[in-house]
Write a protein that holds these residues in place. Structure first.
Motif, PDB file in Angstrom:
ATOM      1  N   VAL A 140       0.959  -0.863  -0.171  1.00 47.21           N
ATOM      2  CA  VAL A 140       0.101  -0.044  -0.195  1.00 47.21           C
ATOM      3  C   VAL A 140       0.887   1.009   0.243  1.00 47.21           C
ATOM      4  O   VAL A 140       0.439   2.739  -0.935  1.00 47.21           O
ATOM      5  N   ASN A 141       2.136   1.373   0.378  1.00 44.74           N
ATOM      6  CA  ASN A 141       2.980   2.364   0.997  1.00 44.74           C
ATOM      7  C   ASN A 141       3.702   2.575  -0.631  1.00 44.74           C
ATOM      8  O   ASN A 141       3.407   3.913  -0.811  1.00 44.74           O
ATOM      9  N   ARG A 142       3.341   1.701  -0.919  1.00 44.95           N
ATOM     10  CA  ARG A 142       4.480   1.866  -2.495  1.00 44.95           C
ATOM     11  C   ARG A 142       3.300   2.680  -3.425  1.00 44.95           C
ATOM     12  O   ARG A 142       3.338   3.648  -4.229  1.00 44.95           O
ATOM     13  N   GLU A 143       2.116   2.330  -3.200  1.00 39.91           N
ATOM     14  CA  GLU A 143       0.651   2.738  -4.383  1.00 39.91           C
ATOM     15  C   GLU A 143       0.662   4.515  -3.514  1.00 39.91           C
ATOM     16  O   GLU A 143       0.156   4.935  -4.576  1.00 39.91           O
ATOM     17  N   LEU A 144       1.159   4.371  -2.621  1.00 41.08           N
ATOM     18  CA  LEU A 144       0.243   6.081  -2.147  1.00 41.08           C
ATOM     19  C   LEU A 144       1.606   6.340  -2.559  1.00 41.08           C
ATOM     20  O   LEU A 144       1.691   8.361  -2.968  1.00 41.08           O
ATOM     21  N   THR A 184      -9.110   5.225  -2.071  1.00 40.35           N
ATOM     22  CA  THR A 184      -9.675   4.524  -3.348  1.00 40.35           C
ATOM     23  C   THR A 184      -7.383   3.805  -3.974  1.00 40.35           C
ATOM     24  O   THR A 184      -7.785   2.783  -4.704  1.00 40.35           O
ATOM     25  N   ALA A 185      -7.099   4.005  -2.569  1.00 37.35           N
ATOM     26  CA  ALA A 185      -5.174   2.897  -3.198  1.00 37.35           C
ATOM     27  C   ALA A 185      -5.813   1.831  -3.404  1.00 37.35           C
ATOM     28  O   ALA A 185      -5.443   0.884  -4.191  1.00 37.35           O
ATOM     29  N   LEU A 186      -6.501   1.147  -2.186  1.00 38.47           N
ATOM     30  CA  LEU A 186      -6.978  -0.382  -1.727  1.00 38.47           C
ATOM     31  C   LEU A 186      -7.633  -0.779  -3.150  1.00 38.47           C
ATOM     32  O   LEU A 186      -7.400  -1.846  -3.770  1.00 38.47           O
ATOM     33  N   ASP A 187      -8.457   0.304  -3.448  1.00 32.47           N
ATOM     34  CA  ASP A 187      -9.578  -0.110  -4.206  1.00 32.47           C
ATOM     35  C   ASP A 187      -9.238  -0.387  -6.270  1.00 32.47           C
ATOM     36  O   ASP A 187      -9.062  -1.082  -7.128  1.00 32.47           O
ATOM     37  N   GLY A 188      -8.184   0.951  -6.320  1.00 34.00           N
ATOM     38  CA  GLY A 188      -7.874   0.908  -7.636  1.00 34.00           C
ATOM     39  C   GLY A 188      -6.258   1.264  -7.560  1.00 34.00           C
ATOM     40  O   GLY A 188      -5.351   1.220  -8.661  1.00 34.00           O
ATOM     41  N   GLY A 189      -5.498   1.095  -6.546  1.00 39.32           N
ATOM     42  CA  GLY A 189      -3.618   1.237  -6.950  1.00 39.32           C
ATOM     43  C   GLY A 189      -3.410   3.002  -7.302  1.00 39.32           C
ATOM     44  O   GLY A 189      -4.557   4.071  -6.755  1.00 39.32           O
ATOM     45  N   ALA A 190      -2.323   3.271  -7.442  1.00 37.46           N
ATOM     46  CA  ALA A 190      -1.856   4.301  -7.732  1.00 37.46           C
ATOM     47  C   ALA A 190      -2.543   4.689  -8.538  1.00 37.46           C
ATOM     48  O   ALA A 190      -2.945   6.468  -8.279  1.00 37.46           O
TER      49      ALA A 190
END
Length: 366
Positions: free
Chosen positions: A74-78, A285-291
């Protein structure tokens, strides 16, 4: 602290972010509409000066997670979203990485994927000055976010029960690090008295982080097999209330806690926040659709914030401090009880025009 607890926090915060949110106080704030006060959207500049550097927009991807494989992803996507949009980003508490280097990469990804961005490391107020320096080094951080979370600790099964030394610990951390220190509540608000103390302790900025967003009482209560702390649900002040009663000499203010929309961002800026942090909405949003999905959302928010500034005649976020706001509802009740005079807030544009005219006359007289 364990990776399992980090995963629990992420799962429960993600679940909360999908529920309808209310009680953050933003709906108690209304702008007085002046139909001919607008400016061109192209003339709006959203950049702000913050302790430690310039931000491209008054928005922060606020402290969330890290410490396990899942949270590292998750941190990578953020981090990618922060890089692509120019937003500042804060890590979750890096305490676990200071004791277990095997999970350090789940935090360091924020810097690896975002080498030129503004990154805040996050650490608890009870940690030592040496730990504070190590946290900054871990992320090559531009600032250190120190969280204060006594209410969460009380409910947390393995939480601390000793809070008396926190001011002294914070003062030692401020003296130990070479970057600005940002003190952050975790969802219960920073009172005027607390903000005054933070000024005395040399804190550069304060995230008032009020109730109405992610509720760590509910999260920690859900981790207790027997529950039992339901009576603390809704504890604390909203970010809106904290901003309205903040002393004039408070540290630079950041607002977070229940921010749902660009309008909430502009409301917070008009009440004195220099920037606004978002966690739950961006996490969902990050959990559902990524970066990719988060980048699209952030860019939309940036565009809407700029449009709202133009509508209100504000060429910069600081200019929002001269807009007229009406405070109602529970927030007005809070302000009356705390001795905050709300009348001047409703005529700020008039007062600003009068002061500008006075300065112009004085300049000509000289």
């Amino acid at each position: 602290m364990s990776s399992e607890r980090k995963d629990d926090h992420l799962r429960l915060a993600g679940d909360q972010s999908r529920l309808p949110r209310s009680g953050a106080g933003f709906d108690d704030i209304a702008f007085v509409h002046h139909a001919l006060a607008g400016i061109d959207v192209a003339d709006v500049d959203l950049t702000v000066r913050m302790p430690g550097g310039r931000w491209d927009a008054p928005l922060l991807i606020n402290a969330m997670t890290g410490g396990s494989d899942a949270t590292g992803r998750v941190n990578r996507e953020l981090a990618v979203a922060a890089r692509e949009t120019g937003l500042a980003i804060a890590s979750g508490s890096v305490s676990i990485a200071l004791g277990d280097p095997s999970v350090a990469g789940t935090f360091r990804v924020l810097r690896d994927e975002n080498p030129d961005g503004y990154v805040l490391a996050n650490l608890g107020v009870e940690r030592s000055p040496d730990d504070a320096r190590r946290a900054v080094d871990l992320l090559q951080a531009d600032a250190l976010q120190v969280h204060v979370n006594a209410v969460q600790e009380i409910v947390m099964p393995e939480g601390s029960r000793s809070f008396a030394r926190w001011p002294a610990s914070l003062e030692a951390i401020v003296a130990a690090v070479d970057v600005p220190v940002v003190v952050k509540e975790v969802g219960f608000g920073l009172s005027a008295d607390t903000l005054a103390l933070l000024t005395d302790l040399g804190v550069a900025a304060a995230d008032v982080a009020g109730r109405g967003g992610t509720d760590f009482v509910q999260i920690e209560n859900a981790r207790r097999p027997e529950g039992g702390y339901e009576h603390l649900f809704g504890w604390g002040q909203t970010a809106v209330a904290c901003l309205l009663e903040a002393p004039a000499d408070a540290p630079v203010l950041i607002a977070s806690g229940g921010v749902r929309s660009p309008l909430d961002v502009v409301r917070a800026l008009a009440l004195g926040a220099r920037a606004v942090g978002v966690s739950g909405g961006f996490l969902r949003t990050a959990l559902d659709g990524g970066a990719e999905a988060l980048v699209a959302q952030i860019r939309e928010w940036q565009a809407h914030v700029a449009a709202l500034c133009a509508l209100l005649g504000a060429a910069t976020p600081d200019d929002l401090l001269h807009t007229d706001v009406i405070v109602g509802g529970e927030t007005a009740d809070f302000c009356r009880a705390r001795g905050v005079d709300l009348a001047p807030w409703a005529v700020r544009s008039r007062a600003h025009r009068a002061e500008t005219a006075r300065r112009e006359r004085s300049r000509h007289d000289r």
